[in-house]
Design an enzyme around this catalytic site. Structure first.
Site, PDB file in Angstrom:
ATOM      1  N   PRO A 137       0.177   4.140  -4.680  1.00  0.00           N
ATOM      2  CA  PRO A 137       0.912   4.115  -3.405  1.00  0.00           C
ATOM      3  C   PRO A 137       0.265   4.983  -2.319  1.00  0.00           C
ATOM      4  CG  PRO A 137       2.018   5.553  -4.955  1.00  0.00           C
ATOM      5  CD  PRO A 137       0.871   4.935  -5.694  1.00  0.00           C
ATOM      6  N   CYS A 138      -0.863   4.523  -1.819  1.00  0.00           N
ATOM      7  CA  CYS A 138      -1.601   5.274  -0.800  1.00  0.00           C
ATOM      8  C   CYS A 138      -0.784   5.458   0.475  1.00  0.00           C
ATOM      9  CB  CYS A 138      -2.935   4.621  -0.503  1.00  0.00           C
ATOM     10  SG  CYS A 138      -2.796   2.944   0.136  1.00  0.00           S
TER      11      CYS A 138
END
Length: 189
Positions: A137-138
């Site tokens: 989950p950048c």
């Protein structure tokens, strides 16, 4: 087998996922049109063929669909194919996968967790190259000025993804456990 891909429906449009025998190779959020998403896939993975996804990929798709509907989903068991990804970036992605839904971290915080507090810029570059959208989950790793997303993000922004998850960067818990307050909106006169 080589690489396979499939296009699937999400709450934000038609997304794509690419896999190999070793695990997920890439996740691509929708472009404005599905044809643009397919063009990007063909450009990046010319050898991939549209196939029925294996179990690991099905689990990833179900989790991505749930998260993009605003539901909680645990993608920590999804296997990633990290062949060809720099070791530093792999470490960044491992730490980023542990950032809980509803929270964000700064590049400097990830660098500190890596034991390299001066490497915030390198963390930023690794996040920008993240091929595993949502699974890694950048969008939960950002600087206060930032709203862009990795090249695999299509036209969606980090703030929109955070909003879908039911969080806002300004409300998110930091690595140091401090909840950042948000100023109430000013009344219009």
């Amino acid at each position: 087998m080589g690489r396979g891909y499939t296009i699937f429906d999400t709450a934000i449009g038609r997304s794509a996922i690419v896999w190999s025998d070793a695990g997920i190779v890439g996740v691509h959020l929708p472009e404005a049109r599905e044809i643009d998403t397919r063009r990007r896939l063909f450009r990046l993975y010319a050898e991939a063929r549209e196939l029925r996804p294996p179990m690991n990929t099905e689990i990833a798709i179900e989790g991505i669909v749930a998260l993009l509907r605003g539901e909680a989903s645990d993608l920590s068991d999804v296997t990633l194919d990290m062949i060809g990804i720099h070791v530093f970036n792999q470490r960044v992605y491992e730490i980023t996968r542990k950032v809980p839904r509803g929270e964000t971290r700064g590049y400097d915080e990830i660098a500190t967790r890596l034991g390299a507090p001066s490497a915030a810029r390198s963390v930023e570059q690794a996040i920008a190259k993240n091929p595993f959208m949502i699974i890694v989950p950048c969008h939960r790793v950002l600087d206060s000025y930032e709203d862009k997303i990795s090249p695999n993000g299509g036209s969606i922004s980090k703030r929109r993804l955070l909003s879908i998850e039911g969080s806002h960067a300004a409300h998110s818990k930091t690595l140091f456990g401090v909840l950042l307050p948000v100023a109430p909106p000013r009344p219009h006169n």
